[in-house]
Design a protein around this motif. Structure first.
Motif, mmCIF file in Angstrom:
data_model
loop_
_atom_site.group_PDB
_atom_site.id
_atom_site.type_symbol
_atom_site.label_atom_id
_atom_site.label_comp_id
_atom_site.label_asym_id
_atom_site.label_seq_id
_atom_site.Cartn_x
_atom_site.Cartn_y
_atom_site.Cartn_z
ATOM 1 N N GLU A 112 6.804 9.126 0.499
ATOM 2 C CA GLU A 112 7.567 7.875 0.496
ATOM 3 C C GLU A 112 6.813 6.704 1.103
ATOM 4 O O GLU A 112 7.384 5.625 1.249
ATOM 5 C CB GLU A 112 8.899 8.075 1.213
ATOM 6 C CG GLU A 112 9.854 8.973 0.442
ATOM 7 C CD GLU A 112 10.101 8.493 -0.986
ATOM 8 O OE1 GLU A 112 10.360 7.294 -1.193
ATOM 9 O OE2 GLU A 112 10.020 9.330 -1.904
ATOM 10 N N SER A 113 5.545 6.898 1.449
ATOM 11 C CA SER A 113 4.738 5.809 2.002
ATOM 12 C C SER A 113 3.496 5.608 1.159
ATOM 13 O O SER A 113 2.896 6.576 0.676
ATOM 14 C CB SER A 113 4.308 6.133 3.435
ATOM 15 O OG SER A 113 5.431 6.291 4.259
ATOM 16 N N TYR A 114 3.113 4.360 1.004
ATOM 17 C CA TYR A 114 1.882 4.012 0.295
ATOM 18 C C TYR A 114 0.701 4.560 1.087
ATOM 19 O O TYR A 114 0.613 4.378 2.299
ATOM 20 C CB TYR A 114 1.789 2.489 0.171
ATOM 21 C CG TYR A 114 0.692 1.996 -0.738
ATOM 22 C CD1 TYR A 114 0.865 1.999 -2.106
ATOM 23 C CD2 TYR A 114 -0.499 1.523 -0.223
ATOM 24 C CE1 TYR A 114 -0.137 1.536 -2.956
ATOM 25 C CE2 TYR A 114 -1.506 1.057 -1.054
ATOM 26 C CZ TYR A 114 -1.317 1.064 -2.425
ATOM 27 O OH TYR A 114 -2.306 0.616 -3.261
ATOM 28 N N SER A 115 -0.207 5.270 0.414
ATOM 29 C CA SER A 115 -1.322 5.918 1.100
ATOM 30 C C SER A 115 -2.627 5.675 0.340
ATOM 31 O O SER A 115 -2.637 5.058 -0.729
ATOM 32 C CB SER A 115 -1.061 7.420 1.207
ATOM 33 O OG SER A 115 -1.151 8.019 -0.077
ATOM 34 N N LEU A 116 -3.694 6.221 0.861
ATOM 35 C CA LEU A 116 -4.990 6.137 0.203
ATOM 36 C C LEU A 116 -4.922 6.742 -1.200
ATOM 37 O O LEU A 116 -5.576 6.261 -2.126
ATOM 38 C CB LEU A 116 -6.065 6.824 1.048
ATOM 39 C CG LEU A 116 -7.498 6.759 0.520
ATOM 40 C CD1 LEU A 116 -7.943 5.309 0.316
ATOM 41 C CD2 LEU A 116 -8.439 7.474 1.479
ATOM 42 N N ALA A 117 -4.113 7.779 -1.367
ATOM 43 C CA ALA A 117 -3.940 8.370 -2.705
ATOM 44 C C ALA A 117 -3.420 7.326 -3.694
ATOM 45 O O ALA A 117 -3.829 7.303 -4.859
ATOM 46 C CB ALA A 117 -2.992 9.562 -2.637
ATOM 47 N N ASP A 118 -2.549 6.444 -3.247
ATOM 48 C CA ASP A 118 -2.010 5.400 -4.118
ATOM 49 C C ASP A 118 -3.029 4.304 -4.402
ATOM 50 O O ASP A 118 -3.031 3.723 -5.483
ATOM 51 C CB ASP A 118 -0.729 4.817 -3.521
ATOM 52 C CG ASP A 118 0.341 5.872 -3.409
ATOM 53 O OD1 ASP A 118 0.799 6.370 -4.453
ATOM 54 O OD2 ASP A 118 0.688 6.231 -2.265
ATOM 55 N N VAL A 119 -3.885 4.032 -3.433
ATOM 56 C CA VAL A 119 -4.971 3.074 -3.668
ATOM 57 C C VAL A 119 -5.825 3.588 -4.827
ATOM 58 O O VAL A 119 -6.118 2.870 -5.787
ATOM 59 C CB VAL A 119 -5.828 2.866 -2.404
ATOM 60 C CG1 VAL A 119 -7.059 2.027 -2.711
ATOM 61 C CG2 VAL A 119 -4.997 2.235 -1.293
ATOM 62 N N VAL A 120 -6.210 4.859 -4.732
ATOM 63 C CA VAL A 120 -7.036 5.469 -5.776
ATOM 64 C C VAL A 120 -6.245 5.590 -7.074
ATOM 65 O O VAL A 120 -6.752 5.285 -8.158
ATOM 66 C CB VAL A 120 -7.565 6.842 -5.311
ATOM 67 C CG1 VAL A 120 -8.302 7.562 -6.429
ATOM 68 C CG2 VAL A 120 -8.466 6.673 -4.100
ATOM 69 N N GLY A 121 -4.991 6.020 -6.988
ATOM 70 C CA GLY A 121 -4.154 6.154 -8.178
ATOM 71 C C GLY A 121 -3.953 4.833 -8.899
ATOM 72 O O GLY A 121 -3.990 4.764 -10.131
ATOM 73 N N THR A 122 -3.757 3.767 -8.131
ATOM 74 C CA THR A 122 -3.592 2.442 -8.723
ATOM 75 C C THR A 122 -4.875 1.993 -9.411
ATOM 76 O O THR A 122 -4.840 1.482 -10.545
ATOM 77 C CB THR A 122 -3.173 1.416 -7.655
ATOM 78 O OG1 THR A 122 -1.939 1.836 -7.074
ATOM 79 C CG2 THR A 122 -2.996 0.026 -8.243
ATOM 80 N N ALA A 123 -6.000 2.196 -8.762
ATOM 81 C CA ALA A 123 -7.287 1.828 -9.369
ATOM 82 C C ALA A 123 -7.536 2.649 -10.639
ATOM 83 O O ALA A 123 -8.017 2.126 -11.647
ATOM 84 C CB ALA A 123 -8.423 2.028 -8.373
#
Length: 109
Positions: A38-49
């Protein structure tokens, strides 16, 4: 020609891209808002890119339904706009430079 750019390797690359998107789909299928919870993480940074690059190349045709919704949520984050993520050709600096060059050709008579 680069080995990875050979047609048979491009097909494999397409399968690998799809497999990672399918894994993202499975990860968020439990209703979570982000890849690891439920929190934005480094995984989301990579996933977004990753989604941005695939969107730039293929649009959303490879995105499963929940990844499509995830991508829309990530694009609507203020930080997405702040860092100028290139997800469509028009956002790429080269496209802007090309447009400016064409404009000088059109106005130089």
């Amino acid at each position: 020609m680069l080995d990875w750019a050979q047609p048979h390797n491009l097909q494999e690359l397409g399968r690998v891209m799809k497999a990672l998107l399918d894994q993202m789909e499975a990860d968020i299928s439990d209703g979570r808002h982000f890849l690891t919870g439920e929190s934005y993480s480094l995984a989301d940074v990579v996933g977004t890119a990753y989604c941005a690059r695939i969107h730039l190349l293929k649009g959303t045709e490879l995105f499963p339904p929940k990844v499509t919704h995830y991508w829309e949520r990530m694009k609507n984050r203020p930080s997405f706009k702040t860092v100028n993520v290139c997800a469509v050709w028009e956002d790429v600096l080269m496209a802007k430079q090309f447009d400016a060059f064409v404009e000088t050709l059109n106005t130089s008579g």
